[in-house]
Design a protein around this motif. Structure first.
Motif, PDB file in Angstrom:
ATOM      1  N   ASP A 149      73.999  78.521 -49.361  1.00 35.02           N
ATOM      2  CA  ASP A 149      75.217  79.325 -49.475  1.00 35.02           C
ATOM      3  C   ASP A 149      75.170  80.364 -50.588  1.00 35.02           C
ATOM      4  OD1 ASP A 149      76.474  78.012 -47.328  1.00 35.02           O
ATOM      5  OD2 ASP A 149      77.069  76.357 -48.654  1.00 35.02           O
ATOM      6  N   ASP A 150      74.017  80.573 -51.197  1.00 33.81           N
ATOM      7  CA  ASP A 150      73.900  81.586 -52.245  1.00 33.81           C
ATOM      8  C   ASP A 150      74.131  82.978 -51.684  1.00 33.81           C
ATOM      9  OD1 ASP A 150      73.332  79.636 -54.070  1.00 33.81           O
ATOM     10  OD2 ASP A 150      71.283  80.277 -54.481  1.00 33.81           O
ATOM     11  N   GLU A 151      74.639  83.838 -52.520  1.00 34.07           N
ATOM     12  CA  GLU A 151      74.889  85.234 -52.119  1.00 34.07           C
ATOM     13  C   GLU A 151      73.582  85.947 -51.779  1.00 34.07           C
ATOM     14  OE1 GLU A 151      76.876  89.298 -53.985  1.00 34.07           O
ATOM     15  OE2 GLU A 151      77.147  87.391 -55.029  1.00 34.07           O
ATOM     16  N   TYR A 152      72.523  85.652 -52.531  1.00 27.62           N
ATOM     17  CA  TYR A 152      71.235  86.309 -52.332  1.00 27.62           C
ATOM     18  C   TYR A 152      70.204  85.294 -51.854  1.00 27.62           C
ATOM     19  CZ  TYR A 152      73.560  89.797 -55.186  1.00 27.62           C
ATOM     20  OH  TYR A 152      74.455  90.707 -55.666  1.00 27.62           O
ATOM     21  N   LEU A 153      69.302  85.745 -51.012  1.00 26.15           N
ATOM     22  CA  LEU A 153      68.231  84.869 -50.538  1.00 26.15           C
ATOM     23  C   LEU A 153      67.257  84.578 -51.674  1.00 26.15           C
ATOM     24  CD1 LEU A 153      67.501  86.500 -47.063  1.00 26.15           C
ATOM     25  CD2 LEU A 153      68.705  84.347 -47.514  1.00 26.15           C
ATOM     26  N   PRO A 154      66.688  83.382 -51.713  1.00 25.60           N
ATOM     27  CA  PRO A 154      65.764  83.029 -52.792  1.00 25.60           C
ATOM     28  C   PRO A 154      64.376  83.642 -52.580  1.00 25.60           C
ATOM     29  CG  PRO A 154      65.981  81.196 -51.282  1.00 25.60           C
ATOM     30  CD  PRO A 154      66.946  82.252 -50.823  1.00 25.60           C
ATOM     31  N   SER A 155      63.661  83.736 -53.668  1.00 30.05           N
ATOM     32  CA  SER A 155      62.246  84.099 -53.665  1.00 30.05           C
ATOM     33  C   SER A 155      61.515  82.971 -54.379  1.00 30.05           C
ATOM     34  CB  SER A 155      62.019  85.421 -54.390  1.00 30.05           C
ATOM     35  OG  SER A 155      62.656  86.482 -53.717  1.00 30.05           O
ATOM     36  N   LYS A 192      62.705  86.696 -50.644  1.00 29.44           N
ATOM     37  CA  LYS A 192      63.928  86.668 -49.850  1.00 29.44           C
ATOM     38  C   LYS A 192      63.757  85.944 -48.520  1.00 29.44           C
ATOM     39  CE  LYS A 192      65.645  90.757 -52.118  1.00 29.44           C
ATOM     40  NZ  LYS A 192      66.199  92.092 -52.023  1.00 29.44           N
ATOM     41  N   PHE A 193      63.480  84.653 -48.595  1.00 31.35           N
ATOM     42  CA  PHE A 193      63.296  83.858 -47.381  1.00 31.35           C
ATOM     43  C   PHE A 193      64.560  83.043 -47.083  1.00 31.35           C
ATOM     44  CE2 PHE A 193      61.822  81.245 -50.860  1.00 31.35           C
ATOM     45  CZ  PHE A 193      62.317  79.981 -50.565  1.00 31.35           C
ATOM     46  N   ASP A 194      64.697  82.631 -45.836  1.00 31.14           N
ATOM     47  CA  ASP A 194      65.853  81.859 -45.384  1.00 31.14           C
ATOM     48  C   ASP A 194      65.663  80.391 -45.776  1.00 31.14           C
ATOM     49  OD1 ASP A 194      67.956  80.630 -44.126  1.00 31.14           O
ATOM     50  OD2 ASP A 194      67.350  81.221 -42.090  1.00 31.14           O
ATOM     51  N   PRO A 195      66.467  79.882 -46.718  1.00 32.62           N
ATOM     52  CA  PRO A 195      66.289  78.502 -47.168  1.00 32.62           C
ATOM     53  C   PRO A 195      66.636  77.469 -46.102  1.00 32.62           C
ATOM     54  CG  PRO A 195      68.255  79.438 -48.160  1.00 32.62           C
ATOM     55  CD  PRO A 195      67.568  80.550 -47.410  1.00 32.62           C
TER      56      PRO A 195
END
Length: 161
Positions: free
Chosen positions: A45-51, A30-33
């Protein structure tokens, strides 16, 4: 999380040392892209942060196909899944697209894509989980046998084309 957990277990059990899986280098949850622009702009702009997981880069990997199939490679694919199971990891997607040949070698194959994997408790594995591991190994053996026995123009087993 499934993939990270599986790669950690496989690394701890020495499977990357034996070349069965790529080296697991780490992960980020869950990092800030936006800190990785412009490369990760599609995730901003994704609802969830990527891993992310970070694996060793192995140049030129190729999916096992009829063109690069050898009995030695297929034997190593079967041994690889057996070693993965010894680590109590069920791959859960044993298809040729996850069985990679390392070009320039006559025998090395690598298992990839553990995003569906189940990692079982070493002290409490159930008989049902043991059966799932046996069934998965049978699927891999079936793929191997299909490649060996069918004429090359008719090899269509478990997604092998």
């Amino acid at each position: 999380m499934l993939e990270t957990t599986a790669y950690i277990r496989l690394k701890d059990k020495g499977l990357w040392d034996r070349g069965i899986v790529p080296n697991f280098l780490g992960s980020m949850r869950k990092f800030d892209p936006s800190s990785c622009l412009p490369h990760l702009r599609m995730f901003v702009d994704d609802e969830y942060l990527p891993s992310a997981i970070f694996l060793e880069h192995i140049t030129g990997l190729e999916m096992i196909t009829l063109e690069n199939y050898t009995q030695q490679r297929m034997d190593n694919i079967v041994r690889g899944i057996q070693q993965i199971h010894t680590a109590l990891v069920q791959h859960r997607d044993p298809k040729p697209r996850n069985m990679m040949v390392v070009p320039g070698t006559t025998e090395r194959v690598v298992w990839l894509d553990f995003d569906r994997a189940e990692t079982y408790d070493e002290n409490q594995i159930t008989s049902e989980q043991e059966e799932l591991l046996r069934e998965e190994e049978e699927i891999v053996v079936d793929i191997s046998e299909c490649l060996v026995r069918a004429p090359s123009s008719e090899r269509m087993c478990h997604g092998v084309v």
